[in-house]
Scaffold this motif. Structure first.
Motif, PDB file in Angstrom:
ATOM      1  N   VAL A 113      11.859  -1.668  20.560  1.00  0.00           N
ATOM      2  CA  VAL A 113      10.869  -1.921  21.670  1.00  0.00           C
ATOM      3  C   VAL A 113       9.741  -2.177  20.067  1.00  0.00           C
ATOM      4  O   VAL A 113       9.594  -1.428  18.914  1.00  0.00           O
ATOM      5  N   ASP A 114       9.461  -3.663  20.569  1.00  0.00           N
ATOM      6  CA  ASP A 114       8.417  -4.215  20.027  1.00  0.00           C
ATOM      7  C   ASP A 114       7.073  -3.499  19.384  1.00  0.00           C
ATOM      8  O   ASP A 114       6.383  -2.834  20.171  1.00  0.00           O
ATOM      9  N   PRO A 115       6.503  -3.688  18.200  1.00  0.00           N
ATOM     10  CA  PRO A 115       7.045  -4.141  16.909  1.00  0.00           C
ATOM     11  C   PRO A 115       8.305  -3.347  15.925  1.00  0.00           C
ATOM     12  O   PRO A 115       8.132  -3.609  14.978  1.00  0.00           O
ATOM     13  N   GLY A 116       8.509  -2.687  15.978  1.00  0.00           N
ATOM     14  CA  GLY A 116       9.991  -1.280  15.504  1.00  0.00           C
ATOM     15  C   GLY A 116      10.642  -0.394  16.967  1.00  0.00           C
ATOM     16  O   GLY A 116      11.510  -1.563  17.188  1.00  0.00           O
ATOM     17  N   VAL A 117      10.301   0.420  16.157  1.00  0.00           N
ATOM     18  CA  VAL A 117      11.914   1.197  16.945  1.00  0.00           C
ATOM     19  C   VAL A 117      11.292   2.769  17.712  1.00  0.00           C
ATOM     20  O   VAL A 117      10.124   3.225  16.986  1.00  0.00           O
TER      21      VAL A 117
ATOM     22  N   THR B 243       0.617  -1.404   0.287  1.00  0.00           N
ATOM     23  CA  THR B 243      -0.205  -0.069   0.039  1.00  0.00           C
ATOM     24  C   THR B 243       0.997   0.896  -0.201  1.00  0.00           C
ATOM     25  O   THR B 243       1.991   0.758   0.223  1.00  0.00           O
ATOM     26  N   THR B 244       0.112   2.931   0.321  1.00  0.00           N
ATOM     27  CA  THR B 244       0.905   3.508   0.409  1.00  0.00           C
ATOM     28  C   THR B 244       0.971   4.262   1.071  1.00  0.00           C
ATOM     29  O   THR B 244       0.325   4.787   1.434  1.00  0.00           O
ATOM     30  N   ASP B 245       1.780   4.731   1.682  1.00  0.00           N
ATOM     31  CA  ASP B 245       1.823   5.707   3.258  1.00  0.00           C
ATOM     32  C   ASP B 245       1.550   6.997   2.746  1.00  0.00           C
ATOM     33  O   ASP B 245       1.266   7.745   1.867  1.00  0.00           O
ATOM     34  N   THR B 246       1.623   7.834   3.710  1.00  0.00           N
ATOM     35  CA  THR B 246       0.930   8.963   3.840  1.00  0.00           C
ATOM     36  C   THR B 246       2.111   9.955   3.274  1.00  0.00           C
ATOM     37  O   THR B 246       1.521  10.904   2.358  1.00  0.00           O
ATOM     38  N   GLU B 247       3.265   9.435   3.062  1.00  0.00           N
ATOM     39  CA  GLU B 247       4.403  10.128   2.555  1.00  0.00           C
ATOM     40  C   GLU B 247       4.946   9.756   1.087  1.00  0.00           C
ATOM     41  O   GLU B 247       5.659   9.927   1.106  1.00  0.00           O
ATOM     42  N   GLY B 248       3.983   9.289   0.610  1.00  0.00           N
ATOM     43  CA  GLY B 248       3.600   8.476  -0.690  1.00  0.00           C
ATOM     44  C   GLY B 248       4.849   7.265  -0.545  1.00  0.00           C
ATOM     45  O   GLY B 248       5.104   6.817  -1.764  1.00  0.00           O
TER      46      GLY B 248
ATOM     47  N   HIS C 295       4.490  -2.826   2.857  1.00  0.00           N
ATOM     48  CA  HIS C 295       4.473  -4.059   2.656  1.00  0.00           C
ATOM     49  C   HIS C 295       3.411  -4.282   3.135  1.00  0.00           C
ATOM     50  O   HIS C 295       3.293  -4.061   4.932  1.00  0.00           O
ATOM     51  N   GLU C 296       2.482  -5.081   3.193  1.00  0.00           N
ATOM     52  CA  GLU C 296       1.373  -5.196   3.818  1.00  0.00           C
ATOM     53  C   GLU C 296       1.331  -5.944   5.682  1.00  0.00           C
ATOM     54  O   GLU C 296       1.060  -5.589   6.679  1.00  0.00           O
ATOM     55  N   ASP C 297       3.037  -6.340   5.455  1.00  0.00           N
ATOM     56  CA  ASP C 297       3.153  -7.355   6.572  1.00  0.00           C
ATOM     57  C   ASP C 297       4.295  -6.653   6.926  1.00  0.00           C
ATOM     58  O   ASP C 297       3.928  -6.531   8.422  1.00  0.00           O
ATOM     59  N   THR C 298       4.538  -4.771   7.371  1.00  0.00           N
ATOM     60  CA  THR C 298       4.279  -4.107   8.125  1.00  0.00           C
ATOM     61  C   THR C 298       3.977  -3.816   8.899  1.00  0.00           C
ATOM     62  O   THR C 298       2.176  -3.628   9.050  1.00  0.00           O
ATOM     63  N   PRO C 299       4.197  -4.345  10.645  1.00  0.00           N
ATOM     64  CA  PRO C 299       3.213  -3.345  11.549  1.00  0.00           C
ATOM     65  C   PRO C 299       3.156  -2.304  11.435  1.00  0.00           C
ATOM     66  O   PRO C 299       3.373  -1.415  11.067  1.00  0.00           O
ATOM     67  N   VAL C 300       1.491  -2.152  11.958  1.00  0.00           N
ATOM     68  CA  VAL C 300       0.757  -0.837  12.538  1.00  0.00           C
ATOM     69  C   VAL C 300       1.372  -0.485  13.376  1.00  0.00           C
ATOM     70  O   VAL C 300       1.215  -0.673  15.037  1.00  0.00           O
ATOM     71  N   ILE C 301       1.474   1.210  13.728  1.00  0.00           N
ATOM     72  CA  ILE C 301       1.980   1.534  15.146  1.00  0.00           C
ATOM     73  C   ILE C 301       1.183   2.271  15.716  1.00  0.00           C
ATOM     74  O   ILE C 301       0.183   3.527  15.243  1.00  0.00           O
TER      75      ILE C 301
ATOM     76  N   PRO D 119      -0.142   4.522   9.223  1.00  0.00           N
ATOM     77  CA  PRO D 119      -0.027   3.323  10.095  1.00  0.00           C
ATOM     78  C   PRO D 119       1.478   2.681  10.498  1.00  0.00           C
ATOM     79  O   PRO D 119       1.894   2.101  10.683  1.00  0.00           O
ATOM     80  N   THR D 120       2.444   3.625   9.972  1.00  0.00           N
ATOM     81  CA  THR D 120       3.933   2.940   9.735  1.00  0.00           C
ATOM     82  C   THR D 120       4.903   3.685  11.062  1.00  0.00           C
ATOM     83  O   THR D 120       5.666   3.811  11.286  1.00  0.00           O
ATOM     84  N   SER D 121       4.460   5.126  11.150  1.00  0.00           N
ATOM     85  CA  SER D 121       4.764   5.779  12.044  1.00  0.00           C
ATOM     86  C   SER D 121       4.220   7.101  12.764  1.00  0.00           C
ATOM     87  O   SER D 121       2.894   7.829  12.400  1.00  0.00           O
ATOM     88  N   ASN D 122       4.376   7.559  13.923  1.00  0.00           N
ATOM     89  CA  ASN D 122       4.162   8.878  15.013  1.00  0.00           C
ATOM     90  C   ASN D 122       4.909   9.671  15.282  1.00  0.00           C
ATOM     91  O   ASN D 122       5.619   8.718  16.066  1.00  0.00           O
ATOM     92  N   SER D 123       5.000  10.446  15.257  1.00  0.00           N
ATOM     93  CA  SER D 123       6.202  11.222  16.241  1.00  0.00           C
ATOM     94  C   SER D 123       5.440  12.410  16.464  1.00  0.00           C
ATOM     95  O   SER D 123       4.134  12.757  16.853  1.00  0.00           O
ATOM     96  N   CYS D 124       6.159  13.407  17.382  1.00  0.00           N
ATOM     97  CA  CYS D 124       5.951  14.119  18.439  1.00  0.00           C
ATOM     98  C   CYS D 124       7.044  14.629  18.602  1.00  0.00           C
ATOM     99  O   CYS D 124       8.424  14.729  18.885  1.00  0.00           O
ATOM    100  N   ARG D 125       7.050  16.363  17.562  1.00  0.00           N
ATOM    101  CA  ARG D 125       8.144  17.321  17.407  1.00  0.00           C
ATOM    102  C   ARG D 125       8.050  17.948  18.554  1.00  0.00           C
ATOM    103  O   ARG D 125       7.182  19.072  19.029  1.00  0.00           O
ATOM    104  N   TYR D 126       9.335  18.304  19.534  1.00  0.00           N
ATOM    105  CA  TYR D 126       9.449  19.724  21.150  1.00  0.00           C
ATOM    106  C   TYR D 126       9.644  20.408  20.247  1.00  0.00           C
ATOM    107  O   TYR D 126      11.168  19.907  20.017  1.00  0.00           O
ATOM    108  N   LEU D 127       9.753  22.101  19.901  1.00  0.00           N
ATOM    109  CA  LEU D 127      10.419  22.651  19.598  1.00  0.00           C
ATOM    110  C   LEU D 127      10.833  23.640  21.304  1.00  0.00           C
ATOM    111  O   LEU D 127      10.351  23.551  22.284  1.00  0.00           O
TER     112      LEU D 127
END
Length: 164
Positions: free
Chosen positions: A122-126, A12-17, A21-27, A58-66
């Motif tokens: 950290v399961d299932p990624g970093v 599939t395609t993530d939000t960044e294009g 892969h379908e077996d990539t874990p959802v975060i 589905p593959t990344s969530n981030s929090c940016r602190y300035l």
């Protein structure tokens, strides 16, 4: 042509294009929700209100602190990448492998320089802490940025999630 269709169907395609892969874990873990404000203060991040990023990816969530006063920011992410992905991607130059909070940790620099990344297993990624560096920022070298990123990771380690 049938094999190309099978490959396309498996991705599939993530939000960044980028292809995912379908077996990539959802975060599902979002660092903005999972890291308490007192832990951010303890890590000496005098931050403005954090900025949530990638909540629909589905593959990344981030929090940016300035930081309020210094010329840097800290990005904390939950990513669906394995250590093997980081080591073989070509995007990173692994500088060191260590352990933080009892977890395997890679310290890496983006090829060409610009940011130090501390990636904690950290399961299932970093669980990732990233701090940029340049002549225009508070941290001018990879060593300075990595030293600060390791300090932040160590301080936040009691708050590492059990699962992303």
């Amino acid at each position: 042509m049938a094999s190309l269709g099978a490959i396309a169907a498996a991705c599939t395609t993530d939000t960044e294009g980028d292809a995912v892969h379908e077996d990539t874990p959802v975060i599902t873990y979002q660092p903005c929700d999972g890291i308490p404000a007192d832990a951010v203060a303890q890590a000496r991040i005098d931050a403005q209100a954090p900025v949530r990023e990638n909540d629909k990816n589905p593959t990344s969530n981030s929090c940016r602190y300035l930081d309020r006063d210094l010329y840097y920011g800290v990005v904390v992410s939950a990513r669906a990448e394995s250590f093997e992905d980081i080591e073989s991607s070509g995007r990173f130059r692994v500088l060191n492998e260590t352990e933080i909070g009892g977890r395997r940790t890679l310290v890496s620099d983006f090829h060409g320089g610009s940011a130090c990344t501390v990636s904690v297993d950290v399961d299932p990624g970093v669980f990732e802490i990233m701090i940029g560096y340049s002549e225009l920022e508070d941290f001018r070298t990879v060593d300075a940025a990595c030293g600060r990123a390791l300090e932040v990771a160590t301080t936040l380690s009691p708050h590492f999630p059990d699962h992303l």
